[in-house]
Each structure stands twice: as C-alpha cells, then as structure tokens.
Design an enzyme around this catalytic site. Structure first.
Site, PDB file in Angstrom:
ATOM      1  N   GLU A 237       1.198  -1.401  -0.455  1.00 40.92           N
ATOM      2  CA  GLU A 237       0.389  -0.171   0.232  1.00 40.92           C
ATOM      3  C   GLU A 237       0.917   1.188  -0.169  1.00 40.92           C
ATOM      4  O   GLU A 237       0.455   1.984  -0.491  1.00 40.92           O
ATOM      5  CB  GLU A 237      -0.863  -0.135   1.104  1.00 40.92           C
ATOM      6  CG  GLU A 237      -1.866  -0.891   1.407  1.00 40.92           C
ATOM      7  CD  GLU A 237      -3.277  -0.924   0.181  1.00 40.92           C
ATOM      8  OE1 GLU A 237      -3.452   0.526  -0.066  1.00 40.92           O
ATOM      9  OE2 GLU A 237      -3.681  -1.526  -0.609  1.00 40.92           O
TER      10      GLU A 237
ATOM     11  N   SER B 126     -53.311 -28.469  35.382  1.00 39.99           N
ATOM     12  CA  SER B 126     -52.941 -29.113  36.973  1.00 39.99           C
ATOM     13  C   SER B 126     -52.366 -28.702  37.288  1.00 39.99           C
ATOM     14  O   SER B 126     -52.099 -28.397  39.044  1.00 39.99           O
ATOM     15  CB  SER B 126     -52.971 -30.172  37.037  1.00 39.99           C
ATOM     16  OG  SER B 126     -54.090 -31.451  36.561  1.00 39.99           O
TER      17      SER B 126
END
Length: 790
Positions: free
Chosen positions: A99, A467
């Site tokens: 770069e 229940s």
C-alpha cells in the site's frame, strides 16, 4: 512631419517577452493568491482531526454466559481492534509493501505517486486508483465522505498533512489497520485473520499475511474465498514487492509462493450453544440502545451458567426423543443418497444428523453408516427403537429390511458415545429455570432446534398450565381457612354454563371418584373435582388476586371455574418464576437475563440490581437494599411446601424420587386430551418448568401425562443442577403445629388410636374436636412424615 522609426525585430521580441512575462507573473500571483484564499476557506470546511484522539470503532455486539463463554455475536461489521504493538512486524511490512512503501519517510503525501496519477489522467483522461498514502486513506475513511471528486482528494491531502503533524506514524498506521474493509464483513486486519483463516494475527504464516495485505486495494475482487485465481495473483504481487524491498529473503519468498492458500469461510467461534438466550438478550438490548446496539461493541454477560444451559438443552432433546420412540416412525420411505452427492450436503437438526446407510453387519446385529464428515459409524440393533425396522434377518430369508444401503437416515450419539437410529421430533418442548432468590434465569430452551424454529416456547407460548395451576388455587384456599386435612367431596358435578347445552361437567383424568378426601390427598392425586369445588367455595376473585401475587397477569386468568383446572395460559418461564415463590419462602421475584453490560473498553455501563428474596432478613442486621415483596405468609409457604413435596413422595411425580433427595417439590400438569404435559418443580436452590406438546395442539396420546412425558426432562436437568448441593430441610416456622388426626374427617384423634396420621396446621386452623376413630387405609408413609421430611 517627421516619420517614426520602425522598431527593430529584437526590440519587438523583447517587449513581447516582457509583456508575456508580466501576464504570466500576474496570472501566477493571482492564482497563488486565489489558491491561498481557497485553501484558507477549504480549511474552514475540514473536519476537526482531534476526533481521531478517541476513535470508537464500530464493533459487533457480543453476548456471553455467566462464566464468560461466547453464545452470540450480532452486527454486520466484524472487527477486533488491536494496538500496533500486537501486530507482527512482518504483517506490517506486507501492508507497507502493498500500500505505501515510503510511509515512514513521506510527510503524509507521496508526491511521486500523485504525479503518476496526474500523468495517467492527462494521458488517458481517466482517473487512476492510487496516489493515496496510508495517511490519506485514514483521512478519507475516518473524516470524509465516500464521494470521488477532485475536491475530496484535495481535502484528503490537507487532512493528511494535519494528521502527520499531530500524530506519530505508528498511531496513524494503527488507525488504518483497524479501520480498513477487508471483505467477508471483516473490518481491520485482526477480524480479517479470523474471517479468512480462523486465526489470531500472531498465528498467521507469511503467505497468509501477504494475502490479507493485498485485500484493501479491492476486497471483492481479491477475496480468496470468492476468486482464488485473482487473489493468488495479488498475494504473489505482495510477496514480490516484499522481496524487492528486502523485507523478506529469497528462501521465504519462494516457500510462500509455493504454498497454496487455505482461506475458507470461518464460522463465528460460538463457545456455548444457547441461541434462544442470545436472541432474548439481543431483543432486550435493541429495545435499550436501538440499532446502535450492533455497533457499540457492547459485551453483555447473562445470568446463565454454561453447565446448566447445556443440561437443559440435553434434557429437552432427550425427552422429545423418548416421546418419539414411544410412537410412530415417520421416516419411511427413506430418501436415497444420490451418486456423486457430497456427504457435506447431509443435514443436521438439534442433536440429530443425517447419515447414509452403507451395509449390514454380517451377524445382522446392526448397520454401518457414513455421516457428513465422511467418517463411518455403527448402529447396534439395540439402538434401533422401532423394532419393525430391524435389520436382523433370518438366514435365507427373502424379506427385505426396511432399511437398505444408500438410505438417508437420521442418527444421534448417545451419552455412552454409541450411535442410535432416530428422527427429528415432530413434538416440541420448552424449559426454563430460575434462581428462586433473585429471578436470575439459569437456563432457557425454547424448542428442539432454534435454527428450524426461532419461536421461543419458553417465553412466547400461551399454553394452558392444566393441573400445574392447582397449587395457586390451594394457596388461596389455605388463606381462606382451609387446611391440608380439610375434607372435600370428590364426586361428579354439573356447572351451569350458558355456552354449553347440558352445562359444564368437569371430570377427573381417571374418570374415577374417591368421595370425601383431604386436600393433601386431592393435590397428591391431582383430583380435578376437588379443585373446582375449592374454587367455588373461595370465590374466583380471591383466586385471581392470589395468582396475580405470584406474577400472573389478569389477562392470563379466565374469570370462570375452569380456572381451577388451569384453563388460563402461561409460558414455562412464567410458571418457573411463579413456583419460585414456593421455593424462596413466599416472595415474588421477577426473572431477568442480563447480569451486566460493559462497553467496548470494558467499562461497566449496566449492572442488574434485582429484587431479592430474603426469608431471614427480619433477623439480619444488614437487610437487602432491594428486597422482594412477600406475597404469602411463612405459614402458608410451609404448608404448600409440605403438600408439594408430598406430590413427589407419594403422588403423581414419584418417579422423581430416583434423584434420591427429600427437598424436591412440584406439580404435574396435563391438559384436556393430553395436549400439554408439564412438570413444574423446585428445590430451595432452583425452580424449573418443563413442557412438551405439539405446536398445532395435536393430542400427545393416551397416557402421555405430565408425570410421564415432561417429568423426565425436569429430572434430568435437576440431576445436574443439584449436583454437590446439600439437601435443605423444610424448617417449621412459628405459627405451625402438628396434630394427630383422623384422615377421614380431619378431626383430632387420641395418639393411642390406630389409623391416624400426623398433619400440619396453622395455630388458627388446628382442629379442636375429636373424631370417632376408624381404621382407614393409610395414604402417607408415617415414618417418612414424622421424620419431618414434608
């Protein structure tokens, strides 16, 4: 009149040159002045570079278990910020070669690079990518928009000069290497190392470092996963530049050049599989922080220990498989594995995975198969639950097996590491466990496989508790003066209901009736008619008010007598937190999942401060800062614990006695036509609820009650949850007394009379009159009862 002399050619040229020089000088001075004022004005428009002092990178949301295992990561951008000191020197050299080779020597602008780009523009009329230094890229990525104009390029140059003046080269390089986009949703080199190679930066080899360094130029074009050929060309270019710049020697260059690239799609490194919990936390965080939750880099720690979550998931999956194995095999006819098909195409679901049948054992005692990774497994005959599928054949038999070579079947690995034939359950389940003292969620599982169905049945379902709701009716009755010894008639009843032609006729599950029985026996045996009569007696408003104290909402509670049989609705997490009141001494707690939140820098920004139960705080000199409200008295709490422990010791959940503990309590739940099966239970240390059922409300089948279908899930979890935790006895509080009574009428007996039982009462409700002694069939193990184990 005298004639003017004609100017000499040399003089004319000199004057023209002087005028031209004057014009050029004027133009240059004007241009310089205009340029100066343009730059001055442009400088005013530039963003303040001081914002680079405290850069906050957009990092994903990470969610961890209580013991710091990653269970979820959310956010489009993958980023792992690192300091320049954590980046290997060779990796930095690869980036500089690719770069900006003069990065450490130029002032932020590479004049040679800019001149090359300008010459290319003049020669071709096209802009050439390049000319931007790393410093200019930092200016562009952090401070400017993405528009491609000459004005932006000029701003880049000006900002680059300012940045170089304010920051060191290492600081600039660190900003760049953490910001750049690298493809595969990865930003920054550390995230790229993870995304392409599944490694930390320090683990990368030279050829991998060069590949990553080549990505910023064009991440989509040079992506090694998407385009191997182009990415290798770019990698080799980076290696060549490193050699030319003498950053590597010829030996390393040639070795790296010969090395094939091994980039591949890397899964997120999830350390604990708890997707339902992760999704619950994600939703809560988005409500709190909005969409910023995905980019703030939050680290979120849940209340869930990995050991308990794993136990819950395993218990749920095993229970659903056990149900499936009691019922029909749905896999016929099997799909065939096609010639040329890759094993990697085989599917997985929950703890099950597909396999390809290869051959039968010579002794017909099992079969061999191949799973998705290409390895072979053996399934013994005893691990094939559906015997009509047996591969065992009589010698010389022409009857073909229902399992044949190249069939695609489902298999799972059992606890002993052997393999078994299975199928993906059609039935679903859910499980939730909480700490009874502060509501911290200890485990949450919303279904068999989150990736097939994200519907969280543990929190989002609206199923009838059946229940399992009766303990709240019994609590309301005890508060109204009933006792565990109160006698209620278990006999048929008709309730006038305008919506039903012949009225509502509730029935017991067994369709049998026991006549006059005590509340203890009725709850132990889960007698429906007693619950209905209790609710008639105490009144629906009082029962609703009592249930709401346990955390139920008014909308969950129907205002009819069917409430006695659990006709409302509640998810398992609600049931677990309601039963926690029975476990913690009578205090209402609120379940919570997020323990604390830290920002990207590790700073604490949220700490849970839940209301906590503290039965002994009245005697303590340091009471809790945020005490939970008491919703039932110590005496009612004790009586309900006694009744619910009896359900396990002598009632519908006796299978739980296999856990070998006397401090367990709970209640089974089964709804009409066995559409839902529940077990809600607790110890003093944890409260949990297990549910199974079909999403389409299809009946589970005859005999598939809560005690048979759901209780095993709860038991398997509790076996892990209570490991190494000592039993805690139920301590009798002040205001509770024991009395020797006749179980047939609840009245006192002389201790010398046979056929009586010991029962608990509040001091206000202990019987005062004596009964005529009879010799009833005892319902309770008296030795167990008198030892105080209720």
């Amino acid at each position: 009149m005298p004639l003017r002399k004609k100017p000499k050619p040399k003089q004319l040229i000199k004057k023209l040159f002087l005028w031209l020089a004057f014009i050029v000088a004027t133009f240059l001075i004007s241009f310089a002045v205009a340029g100066y004022f343009f730059i001055v004005e442009l400088n005013k428009e530039l963003p303040d570079i001081s914002q680079l002092d405290n850069v906050q990178y957009q990092t994903p949301l990470r969610i961890y278990s209580q013991d710091h295992l990653l269970i979820g990561q959310f956010g489009e951008k993958r980023r792992i910020p690192v300091s320049i000191n954590e980046i290997p020197k060779q990796q930095i050299n690869a980036f500089l070669a690719a770069e900006d080779e003069r990065f450490y020597s130029h002032p932020g602008i590479d004049y040679r690079g800019l001149l090359r780009a300008a010459n290319h523009l003049i020669a071709t009329g096209k802009k050439k990518q390049g000319g931007s230094t790393i410093t200019m890229q930092v200016a562009r990525n952090f401070l400017l928009s993405k528009e491609k104009t000459f004005l932006r390029k000029l701003k880049e140059i000006l900002l680059a000069l300012q940045i170089e003046h304010r920051y060191t080269k290492d600081q600039i390089l660190e900003l760049y290497l953490n910001k750049i986009y690298m493809g595969q949703r990865a930003y920054g080199i550390a995230a790229a190392a993870r995304a392409y190679y599944g490694k930390d930066l320090k683990e990368l080899e030279l050829h991998q470092q060069a590949m990553i360094a080549g990505l910023p130029k064009a991440p989509s074009i040079y992506n090694p996963i998407a385009d191997t050929e182009r990415s290798l060309e770019r990698r080799n270019y980076v290696l060549r530049r490193m050699l030319e710049l003498q950053l590597i020697d010829t030996t390393k260059y040639r070795q790296a050049l010969r090395t094939p690239d091994d980039a591949s799609i890397q899964p997120v490194n999830i350390e604990l599989d708890a997707p339902f919990a992760a999704e619950m936390a994600r939703q809560e965080l988005v409500e709190k922080f909005g969409e910023d939750a995905y980019t703030l880099g939050l680290n979120v720690y849940l209340t869930i220990p990995s050991r308990l979550q794993t136990a819950a998931d395993r218990a749920l999956q095993n229970t659903l498989h056990q149900y499936d194995e009691r019922h029909q095999y749905r896999g016929l006819p099997h799909k065939k594995f096609k010639q040329g098909q890759a094993y990697s195409t085989l599917e997985t679901a929950g703890d099950s995975r597909q396999a390809v049948v290869r051959s039968f054992a010579e002794a017909y005692d099992g079969l061999s198969a191949t799973i998705s990774d290409g390895s072979s497994i053996f399934i013994p005959l005893e691990n094939i639950p559906w015997k009509h599928l047996t591969v065992k054949k009589s010698p010389g038999s022409n009857n073909p097996s229902l399992i044949r070579p190249d069939d695609i079947i489902w298999v799972r690995q059992l606890a002993d590491n052997s393999w078994a034939l299975t199928q993906v359950p059609a039935i679903e389940g859910a499980f939730a466990a909480v700490s009874p003292y502060n509501g911290a969620i200890q485990a949450i599982s919303g279904g068999y496989d989150f990736y097939r169905s994200r519907y969280n049945r543990a929190t989002q379902s609206r199923r009838q508790p059946g229940s399992g709701f009766k303990p709240f009716i019994y609590t309301a009755a005890l508060e109204k003066g009933f006792t565990p010894a109160s006698i209620v008639n278990d006999a048929p009843i008709v309730i006038q209901d305008p919506s039903q032609k012949n009225g509502w006729r509730p029935e017991n599950y067994t369709h049998k009736y026991l006549g006059a029985i005590s509340l203890r026996v009725a709850l132990r045996k889960s007698i429906n008619l007693v619950s209905v009569r209790l609710l008639q007696d105490i009144g629906i408003p009082h029962a609703v008010e009592t249930a709401m104290r346990f955390g139920f909402s008014r909308e969950q509670l129907p205002g009819t007598l069917s409430l006695a049989l659990g006709s409302g609705n509640a998810p398992p997490l609600k049931m677990a937190s309601a039963y926690a009141v029975f476990a913690n001494g009578g205090f209402q707690i609120k379940p919570y999942l997020i323990e604390r939140i830290e920002d990207h820098a590790g700073k604490l920004i949220f700490q849970a401060n839940p209301e906590s139960a503290c039965p002994d705080c009245q005697q303590s000199e340091t009471p809790l800062k945020t005490p939970a409200p008491r919703v039932i008295s110590e005496q009612i709490h004790f009586l309900m614990n006694s009744l619910l422990r009896d359900v396990i010791q002598n009632g519908t959940a006796t299978q739980a006695k296999e856990l070998g503990r006397n401090d367990l309590a709970g209640k089974t739940g089964t709804t009409n036509e066995q559409r839902d099966a529940w077990f809600n239970g607790f110890s003093p240390d944890i409260a949990a609820s297990a549910w199974i059922g079909f999403d389409n409300l299809h009946p589970l089948g005859q005999g598939e009650t809560g005690g048979k279908a759901a209780l095993p899930m709860w038991m398997e979890f509790m076996k892990t949850a209570l490991e190494n935790i000592p039993e805690k006895p139920l301590i009798q509080p002040e205001g509770i007394v024991q009395a020797y009574i006749n179980p047939n009428d609840g009245m006192l007996l002389n201790q010398n009379d046979k056929g009586g039982i010991w029962e608990y009462f509040t001091t206000e409700t202990v019987p005062k009159t004596y009964s005529i002694p009879k010799q009833p069939e005892l319902e309770v193990d008296q030795e167990w009862f008198q030892e105080g184990l209720f």
